[in-house]
Design a protein around this motif. Structure first.
Motif, short mmCIF file in Angstrom:
data_model
loop_
_atom_site.label_atom_id
_atom_site.label_comp_id
_atom_site.label_asym_id
_atom_site.label_seq_id
_atom_site.Cartn_x
_atom_site.Cartn_y
_atom_site.Cartn_z
N LEU B 70 0.85 -1.20 0.00
CA LEU B 70 0.00 0.00 0.00
C LEU B 70 0.88 1.25 0.00
O LEU B 70 0.61 2.21 -0.72
CB LEU B 70 -0.94 0.01 1.22
CG LEU B 70 -1.94 1.18 1.21
CD1 LEU B 70 -2.95 1.04 0.08
CD2 LEU B 70 -2.66 1.31 2.54
N TRP B 71 1.94 1.22 0.80
CA TRP B 71 2.88 2.35 0.80
C TRP B 71 3.44 2.55 -0.60
O TRP B 71 3.50 3.67 -1.10
CB TRP B 71 4.02 2.12 1.81
CG TRP B 71 5.07 3.17 1.68
CD1 TRP B 71 5.03 4.42 2.21
CD2 TRP B 71 6.27 3.10 0.90
NE1 TRP B 71 6.15 5.13 1.82
CE2 TRP B 71 6.92 4.34 1.02
CE3 TRP B 71 6.87 2.09 0.11
CZ2 TRP B 71 8.13 4.61 0.39
CZ3 TRP B 71 8.08 2.37 -0.51
CH2 TRP B 71 8.70 3.62 -0.38
N GLU B 72 3.81 1.45 -1.24
CA GLU B 72 4.39 1.53 -2.58
C GLU B 72 3.41 2.17 -3.57
O GLU B 72 3.78 3.09 -4.32
CB GLU B 72 4.77 0.12 -3.04
CG GLU B 72 5.37 0.09 -4.43
CD GLU B 72 5.64 -1.34 -4.90
OE1 GLU B 72 5.30 -2.30 -4.18
OE2 GLU B 72 6.17 -1.48 -6.02
N LEU B 73 2.17 1.69 -3.56
CA LEU B 73 1.15 2.22 -4.47
C LEU B 73 0.93 3.71 -4.25
O LEU B 73 0.80 4.49 -5.19
CB LEU B 73 -0.20 1.50 -4.26
CG LEU B 73 -0.32 0.09 -4.80
CD1 LEU B 73 -1.68 -0.49 -4.41
CD2 LEU B 73 -0.15 0.07 -6.31
N ALA B 74 0.85 4.10 -2.97
CA ALA B 74 0.55 5.49 -2.65
C ALA B 74 1.75 6.39 -2.91
O ALA B 74 1.60 7.53 -3.33
CB ALA B 74 0.11 5.59 -1.18
N ALA B 75 2.96 5.85 -2.67
CA ALA B 75 4.15 6.70 -2.75
C ALA B 75 4.62 6.90 -4.18
O ALA B 75 5.04 8.00 -4.55
CB ALA B 75 5.28 6.09 -1.91
N ARG B 76 4.53 5.87 -5.01
CA ARG B 76 5.17 5.97 -6.33
C ARG B 76 4.47 6.98 -7.22
O ARG B 76 5.08 7.56 -8.12
CB ARG B 76 5.24 4.60 -7.00
CG ARG B 76 3.91 4.04 -7.41
CD ARG B 76 4.03 2.63 -7.98
NE ARG B 76 2.72 2.18 -8.43
CZ ARG B 76 2.46 0.96 -8.87
NH1 ARG B 76 3.42 0.06 -8.91
NH2 ARG B 76 1.25 0.64 -9.27
N ALA B 77 3.18 7.20 -7.00
CA ALA B 77 2.44 8.15 -7.83
C ALA B 77 1.92 9.32 -7.01
O ALA B 77 1.04 10.05 -7.43
CB ALA B 77 1.26 7.44 -8.51
N PRO B 79 1.12 12.76 -5.51
CA PRO B 79 1.23 14.09 -6.11
C PRO B 79 2.26 14.96 -5.40
O PRO B 79 2.68 15.98 -5.92
CB PRO B 79 -0.18 14.67 -5.96
CG PRO B 79 -0.85 13.87 -4.91
CD PRO B 79 -0.21 12.51 -4.94
N THR B 80 2.69 14.55 -4.20
CA THR B 80 3.66 15.36 -3.46
C THR B 80 5.10 14.89 -3.69
O THR B 80 6.03 15.55 -3.25
CB THR B 80 3.37 15.30 -1.95
OG1 THR B 80 3.40 13.93 -1.56
CG2 THR B 80 2.03 15.90 -1.63
N LEU B 81 5.29 13.76 -4.39
CA LEU B 81 6.65 13.23 -4.56
C LEU B 81 7.55 14.19 -5.34
O LEU B 81 8.71 14.41 -4.94
CB LEU B 81 6.61 11.85 -5.23
CG LEU B 81 7.94 11.09 -5.28
CD1 LEU B 81 8.52 10.86 -3.90
CD2 LEU B 81 7.78 9.76 -6.00
N ARG B 84 8.71 16.93 -3.00
CA ARG B 84 9.61 16.39 -2.00
C ARG B 84 10.98 16.05 -2.60
O ARG B 84 12.02 16.34 -2.00
CB ARG B 84 8.97 15.13 -1.41
CG ARG B 84 9.70 14.57 -0.23
CD ARG B 84 9.79 13.07 -0.41
NE ARG B 84 10.69 12.45 0.52
CZ ARG B 84 11.87 11.97 0.15
NH1 ARG B 84 12.32 12.09 -1.09
NH2 ARG B 84 12.63 11.36 1.02
N GLU B 85 10.99 15.48 -3.79
CA GLU B 85 12.27 15.14 -4.43
C GLU B 85 13.04 16.39 -4.82
O GLU B 85 14.27 16.42 -4.74
CB GLU B 85 12.02 14.25 -5.66
CG GLU B 85 11.57 12.86 -5.27
CD GLU B 85 12.27 11.78 -6.08
OE1 GLU B 85 13.46 11.54 -5.83
OE2 GLU B 85 11.61 11.19 -6.96
#
Lengths: 247, 247
Positions: B70-77, B79-81, B84-85
Motif C-alpha cells: 500500500l505504501w508503494e502504491l501510494a508513494a510511487r504516484a 502528487p507530493t513526490l 519532496r524530491e
C-alpha cells in the motif's frame, strides 16, 4: 457488476490503484477505467467515492490522481518507516561523501523495492525511484538481497527469465550463483554497467541485530575504475545503521 | 452488514486503515475491529482480503500492519513526490548547516502535513513525524501556510478552538491575525516554545514559479537567543527549491 459480499468492490478498488505508477500519475476517468478493465460507469462511481475519502483526488483539469490522504495513511504506520528513519542520517552522510545517488532497498516479492533515494542534480543516470522496483539479478541492491535470501527464492530467480539490460547484465544462472557466493564472502556487490552502461551500482547488506539481512544500502556512481573506492564508506554506513536498529 | 452497491464495504475498508497511525502500527484483529467499530467477523474477513492484496500484512505474532504494497502504491504516484524530491537536496544542505530537525510541510485539510523530516540523533525535541500533522495556529510551518492561505480557511482557524500546547502558544485570534500579517511581511515565522517550551520552530514559505505558496520549509532548534540566526539559511534554501520547481 455488483456483488453481495463486496469482494468484487474491493478487487476493483485495488485495480484502480494498481493503474497508477511513477510514469502514470494522473488520468482521466475513461482512460483509468480502460486501464483498470472496468466499465466507465463503475470506475466513475468508485472514483467519486474514493475522492470523497481523500484516497484519490482531482486536478483542476478533472484528471484523477492518488490522494495525499492515502499516502499519509500508508506512510505514517508503514512497517518500513523505522528502518528508513534509522538509515537516513547515515545515508545523508554517505551521500555527502560519495556525491552520487544513495539508496535503501528491501526485498519485496521477487524484486527490490526502494524505500529512499538521495539524489544529486549532477549525478550519473539512475533508474531507481522512491517506491520503484528493480529486478534482483540485475541491480546491486537486488544481488545483495538475493545473496542472503532463502534458497527457494534464489532458485526461482535463477530459473529465470533473467532479462539483459546491457551486454554486462548477468543472465547465466551458473555465473549468477557464483556471484551470489562472492557477495556473501566479500560483503558487497559491485555491478558495473549491469543496468546502464554508464553507471556502476554498489551495494552492501544492512543487518538487524540478530544478523538477518533486512535491507541493501547502495550507491550508483559512474562506471569507471574509481567505483570500487566507495565500498569502505558504504560498509561503514551499513554497520552504523545496523548498530542503530532496535528490534 | 452487506450492501448491494458496495459502498459500505469501501467505507469499512477506509475505517480499518484510519485506525493505524504513528502510535498504532500493529494490532490484533479483535482490537482492530473494536477500534474500527466493526464486527470481528466482518473485520476478520476484510483483513484476510486486504492481506491477500498486500495492503495489510501479518506479523509473525499474527498482528496486522499496513502492507508495504500500500505504501508503494501510494508513494510511487503521490502528487507530493515531485515537490519532496525537488526539496530534498536543499533540505540535506540545510540540515547539514543547521544541525537540527529540518522538515517540509504542506497544507492538508485544516492542518500541516509533513512530507519529510531530516533528524539528528542529538537534536532538540520535535513532535513532527513523517506523514504526521500539526495544527496551523501552533506550529511555525502551519503559521506560514495559514498566513498565505485563502481568507475562508484563515477565518475558520481563527474562529477556533485554538489549543494551547504551552503558555506561549498563540490562542488569541486577534493576536494570531496580526502574527499572520507579520509573517507575510517578514517572510518567515519564528515560534519560540509554541509547541514545546524547549524548542523554537522557524519556517519559511516555498513558492511555485507562479508565486503560489505550496509548502513550508522549517527547522526546529533549541529555544534560545540563537534561533533567529537560522532564518537566512532557511530563506536561501526555500528560494533554491522554488527555483528548481517545474510546474
Amino acid at each position: 457488476m455488483k456483488t453481495a459480499n463486496g469482494e468484487s468492490v474491493l478487487g476493483r478498488v485495488v485495480r484502480i490503484f494498481e493503474v497508477f505508477g511513477s510514469e502514470v500519475t494522473a488520468l482521466g476517468v475513461s482512460e483509468l477505467a480502460r486501464r483498470a478493465d472496468l466499465h466507465v460507469a463503475t470506475a466513475s462511481r468508485l472514483v467519486e467515492r474514493l475522492v470523497g475519502y481523500g484516497w484519490l483526488q482531482r486536478d483542476e483539469d478533472r484528471k484523477v490522481r492518488i490522494g495525499v490522504r492515502l499516502w499519509e495513511l500508508a506512510a505514517r504506520a508503514s512497517p518500513t518507516l523505522p528502518l528508513r528513519e534509522t538509515a537516513m542520517p547515515f545515508m545523508e552522510d554517505l551521500h555527502a561523501v560519495v556525491g552520487h545517488h544513495t539508496q535503501l532497498g528491501v526485498l519485496e516479492g521477487d524484486e527490490v523495492l526502494f524505500l529512499e533515494r538521495l539524489s544529486s542534480r549532477k549525478a550519473v543516470i539512475n533508474l531507481t525511484r522512491i517506491a520503484g522496483r528493480l529486478p534482483l539479478h540485475a541491480s546491486s541492491s537486488g544481488q545483495v538481497l538475493l545473496a542472503f535470501a532463502p534458497a527457494e527464492l534464489q532458485q526461482r530467480i535463477l530459473d529465470g527469465p533473467l532479462r539483459a539490460y546491457t551486454p554486462a547484465t548477468p543472465t547465466d544462472p551458473k555465473k549468477l550463483r557464483t556471484r551470489l557466493a562472492a557477495i556473501r564472502r566479500d560483503g558487497y556487490a559491485l555491478c558495473p554497467g549491469y543496468i546502464d552502461e554508464a553507471a556502476t551500482g554498489i551495494a552492501v547488506p544492512v543487518r538487524a541485530p540478530d544478523g538477518e539481512v533486512v535491507a541493501a544500502l547502495g550507491v550508483v556512481v559512474p562506471n569507471d575504475a574509481n567505483a570500487r573506492m566507495q565500498v569502505p564508506a558504504l560498509r561503514a554506513a551499513a554497520l552504523g545503521i545496523s548498530r542503530s536498529l532496535i528490534r
